[in-house]
Design a protein around this motif. Sequence first.
Motif, PDB file in Angstrom:
ATOM      1  N   GLU A   1       0.840  -1.188   0.000  1.00  0.00           N
ATOM      2  CA  GLU A   1       0.000   0.000   0.000  1.00  0.00           C
ATOM      3  C   GLU A   1       0.876   1.239   0.000  1.00  0.00           C
ATOM      4  OE1 GLU A   1      -3.687   1.895   2.562  1.00  0.00           O
ATOM      5  OE2 GLU A   1      -2.452   0.363   3.497  1.00  0.00           O
ATOM      6  N   LYS A   2       0.472   2.226  -0.779  1.00  0.00           N
ATOM      7  CA  LYS A   2       1.211   3.487  -0.818  1.00  0.00           C
ATOM      8  C   LYS A   2       0.886   4.273   0.440  1.00  0.00           C
ATOM      9  CE  LYS A   2       2.247   7.354  -3.801  1.00  0.00           C
ATOM     10  NZ  LYS A   2       2.003   7.953  -5.117  1.00  0.00           N
ATOM     11  N   ASP A   3       1.913   4.639   1.199  1.00  0.00           N
ATOM     12  CA  ASP A   3       1.734   5.412   2.430  1.00  0.00           C
ATOM     13  C   ASP A   3       1.950   6.892   2.135  1.00  0.00           C
ATOM     14  OD1 ASP A   3       1.339   5.891   5.191  1.00  0.00           O
ATOM     15  OD2 ASP A   3       3.498   5.847   5.536  1.00  0.00           O
ATOM     16  N   THR A   4       3.134   7.224   1.625  1.00  0.00           N
ATOM     17  CA  THR A   4       3.440   8.591   1.218  1.00  0.00           C
ATOM     18  C   THR A   4       4.057   8.511  -0.172  1.00  0.00           C
ATOM     19  OG1 THR A   4       5.686   8.601   2.109  1.00  0.00           O
ATOM     20  CG2 THR A   4       3.915   9.273   3.608  1.00  0.00           C
ATOM     21  N   GLU A   5       4.494   9.637  -0.699  1.00  0.00           N
ATOM     22  CA  GLU A   5       5.034   9.666  -2.058  1.00  0.00           C
ATOM     23  C   GLU A   5       6.144   8.644  -2.276  1.00  0.00           C
ATOM     24  OE1 GLU A   5       4.983  10.562  -5.896  1.00  0.00           O
ATOM     25  OE2 GLU A   5       3.628  11.426  -4.424  1.00  0.00           O
ATOM     26  N   ASN A   6       7.034   8.478  -1.299  1.00  0.00           N
ATOM     27  CA  ASN A   6       8.175   7.570  -1.469  1.00  0.00           C
ATOM     28  C   ASN A   6       8.168   6.386  -0.523  1.00  0.00           C
ATOM     29  OD1 ASN A   6       9.386   9.169  -3.527  1.00  0.00           O
ATOM     30  ND2 ASN A   6      10.075  10.589  -1.947  1.00  0.00           N
ATOM     31  N   VAL A   7       7.131   6.235   0.283  1.00  0.00           N
ATOM     32  CA  VAL A   7       7.098   5.146   1.259  1.00  0.00           C
ATOM     33  C   VAL A   7       5.921   4.217   0.966  1.00  0.00           C
ATOM     34  CG1 VAL A   7       6.872   4.545   3.696  1.00  0.00           C
ATOM     35  CG2 VAL A   7       8.162   6.583   3.040  1.00  0.00           C
ATOM     36  N   TRP A   8       6.237   2.935   0.866  1.00  0.00           N
ATOM     37  CA  TRP A   8       5.230   1.908   0.629  1.00  0.00           C
ATOM     38  C   TRP A   8       5.279   0.926   1.788  1.00  0.00           C
ATOM     39  CZ3 TRP A   8       2.207   1.322  -3.920  1.00  0.00           C
ATOM     40  CH2 TRP A   8       2.387   2.361  -4.848  1.00  0.00           C
ATOM     41  N   ILE A   9       4.149   0.361   2.141  1.00  0.00           N
ATOM     42  CA  ILE A   9       4.028  -0.526   3.295  1.00  0.00           C
ATOM     43  C   ILE A   9       3.517  -1.885   2.837  1.00  0.00           C
ATOM     44  CG2 ILE A   9       2.834  -0.884   5.492  1.00  0.00           C
ATOM     45  CD1 ILE A   9       2.549   2.165   5.660  1.00  0.00           C
ATOM     46  N   MET A  10       4.133  -2.939   3.352  1.00  0.00           N
ATOM     47  CA  MET A  10       3.662  -4.302   3.106  1.00  0.00           C
ATOM     48  C   MET A  10       2.488  -4.559   4.041  1.00  0.00           C
ATOM     49  SD  MET A  10       5.401  -6.970   1.498  1.00  0.00           S
ATOM     50  CE  MET A  10       4.972  -8.648   1.195  1.00  0.00           C
ATOM     51  N   LEU A  11       1.464  -5.241   3.536  1.00  0.00           N
ATOM     52  CA  LEU A  11       0.315  -5.577   4.370  1.00  0.00           C
ATOM     53  C   LEU A  11       0.454  -7.003   4.880  1.00  0.00           C
ATOM     54  CD1 LEU A  11      -2.587  -4.043   2.258  1.00  0.00           C
ATOM     55  CD2 LEU A  11      -1.305  -3.006   4.133  1.00  0.00           C
ATOM     56  N   ASN A  12       0.034  -7.208   6.126  1.00  0.00           N
ATOM     57  CA  ASN A  12       0.062  -8.530   6.732  1.00  0.00           C
ATOM     58  C   ASN A  12      -0.814  -9.464   5.900  1.00  0.00           C
ATOM     59  OD1 ASN A  12      -0.974 -10.752   8.449  1.00  0.00           O
ATOM     60  ND2 ASN A  12       0.301  -9.785  10.010  1.00  0.00           N
TER      61      ASN A  12
ATOM     62  N   GLU B   1      -2.405 -12.138   6.574  1.00  0.00           N
ATOM     63  CA  GLU B   1      -3.586 -12.683   7.248  1.00  0.00           C
ATOM     64  C   GLU B   1      -4.605 -11.608   7.603  1.00  0.00           C
ATOM     65  OE1 GLU B   1      -2.285 -15.013  10.564  1.00  0.00           O
ATOM     66  OE2 GLU B   1      -1.020 -16.285   9.306  1.00  0.00           O
ATOM     67  N   THR B   2      -4.138 -10.467   8.086  1.00  0.00           N
ATOM     68  CA  THR B   2      -5.054  -9.428   8.574  1.00  0.00           C
ATOM     69  C   THR B   2      -5.168  -8.231   7.634  1.00  0.00           C
ATOM     70  OG1 THR B   2      -3.302  -8.290   9.788  1.00  0.00           O
ATOM     71  CG2 THR B   2      -4.506 -10.041  10.960  1.00  0.00           C
ATOM     72  N   GLU B   3      -4.260  -8.138   6.660  1.00  0.00           N
ATOM     73  CA  GLU B   3      -4.165  -7.003   5.735  1.00  0.00           C
ATOM     74  C   GLU B   3      -3.989  -5.657   6.450  1.00  0.00           C
ATOM     75  OE1 GLU B   3      -6.903  -6.933   2.481  1.00  0.00           O
ATOM     76  OE2 GLU B   3      -6.350  -8.947   1.853  1.00  0.00           O
ATOM     77  N   THR B   4      -3.390  -5.720   7.652  1.00  0.00           N
ATOM     78  CA  THR B   4      -3.031  -4.488   8.348  1.00  0.00           C
ATOM     79  C   THR B   4      -1.584  -4.155   7.994  1.00  0.00           C
ATOM     80  OG1 THR B   4      -2.370  -5.748  10.308  1.00  0.00           O
ATOM     81  CG2 THR B   4      -4.616  -4.866  10.278  1.00  0.00           C
ATOM     82  N   PRO B   5      -1.227  -2.881   8.022  1.00  0.00           N
ATOM     83  CA  PRO B   5       0.139  -2.485   7.656  1.00  0.00           C
ATOM     84  C   PRO B   5       1.184  -3.091   8.586  1.00  0.00           C
ATOM     85  CG  PRO B   5      -1.315  -0.583   7.708  1.00  0.00           C
ATOM     86  CD  PRO B   5      -2.086  -1.736   8.299  1.00  0.00           C
ATOM     87  N   MET B   6       2.284  -3.543   7.984  1.00  0.00           N
ATOM     88  CA  MET B   6       3.436  -4.034   8.741  1.00  0.00           C
ATOM     89  C   MET B   6       4.518  -2.976   8.576  1.00  0.00           C
ATOM     90  SD  MET B   6       3.470  -8.145   7.877  1.00  0.00           S
ATOM     91  CE  MET B   6       4.418  -7.920   6.403  1.00  0.00           C
ATOM     92  N   PHE B   7       4.674  -2.146   9.586  1.00  0.00           N
ATOM     93  CA  PHE B   7       5.622  -1.042   9.497  1.00  0.00           C
ATOM     94  C   PHE B   7       7.043  -1.557   9.634  1.00  0.00           C
ATOM     95  CE2 PHE B   7       1.642   0.879  10.773  1.00  0.00           C
ATOM     96  CZ  PHE B   7       1.536   1.905   9.850  1.00  0.00           C
TER      97      PHE B   7
END
Length: 86
Positions: A37-48, A50-56
């Motif tokens: 998921e796109k978080d900011t212009e240059n930061v992307w986050i992988m989603l869990n 199982e839960t599809e919550t962000p894994m920071f």
Amino acid sequence: MQEPFDVLVSGVVYSVFPEEDNIYTIFKAGEEFGKIEKDTENVWIMLNPETETPMFGDIPEVDAIGQAITNYVPEEEDDEDEAEDE
């Protein structure tokens, strides 16, 4: 919705399947890599998975894939070629 497309990152082809707003399912070498998921212009986050919550956490591969998605320009369909084929 945007059609699936491929991006090349460090010599590896990733298949990108757009989903809802700024979320993409990524496949690497035919295997599901995960959702990002796109978080900011240059930061992307992988989603869990199982839960599809962000894994920071800083995952350079995810940021590189995200940057390739940001830079992706869809190929324009050539209507003239399609008309000639008919």
